[in-house]
Design a protein around this motif. Structure first.
Motif: not given
Length: 87
Positions: A46, A74-79, A70, A66-67
């Motif tokens: 975070k 945390v908003k901007e998370v990419y797999n 989130e 990612k799950a």
């Protein structure tokens, strides 16, 4: 989404494979936080101010991470899927 470009522009890359897998090969400057350690280290995650790009071997563990990230707000998370696709 171009994950390589996102990383080049300052996103933080977190590799969620095991420490042993990470030691066998990884992307330069990636942070290794195994998926099983994400919840215990969630404050560390975070505290990252840039977007976060996750990778593992094929994308499955990155999806779980990612799950969890989130769910912590945390908003901007990419797999990005498998780490080798980022080479």
């Amino acid at each position: 989404m171009n994950y390589k470009e996102l990383i080049q522009n300052g996103a933080t890359l977190i590799d969620v494979r095991s420490e042993m897998e990470f030691d066998e090969g990884h992307i330069e400057n990636a942070i290794n936080i195994p998926v099983n350690d994400i919840q215990a280290r969630i404050q560390e995650v975070k505290d990252i101010s840039s977007p976060i790009v996750l990778c593992c071997l094929s994308g499955g563990r990155a999806g779980v991470a990612k799950a969890l990230i989130e769910a912590a707000g945390v908003k901007e998370v990419y797999n990005a899927g498998g780490w080798q696709s980022l080479l």
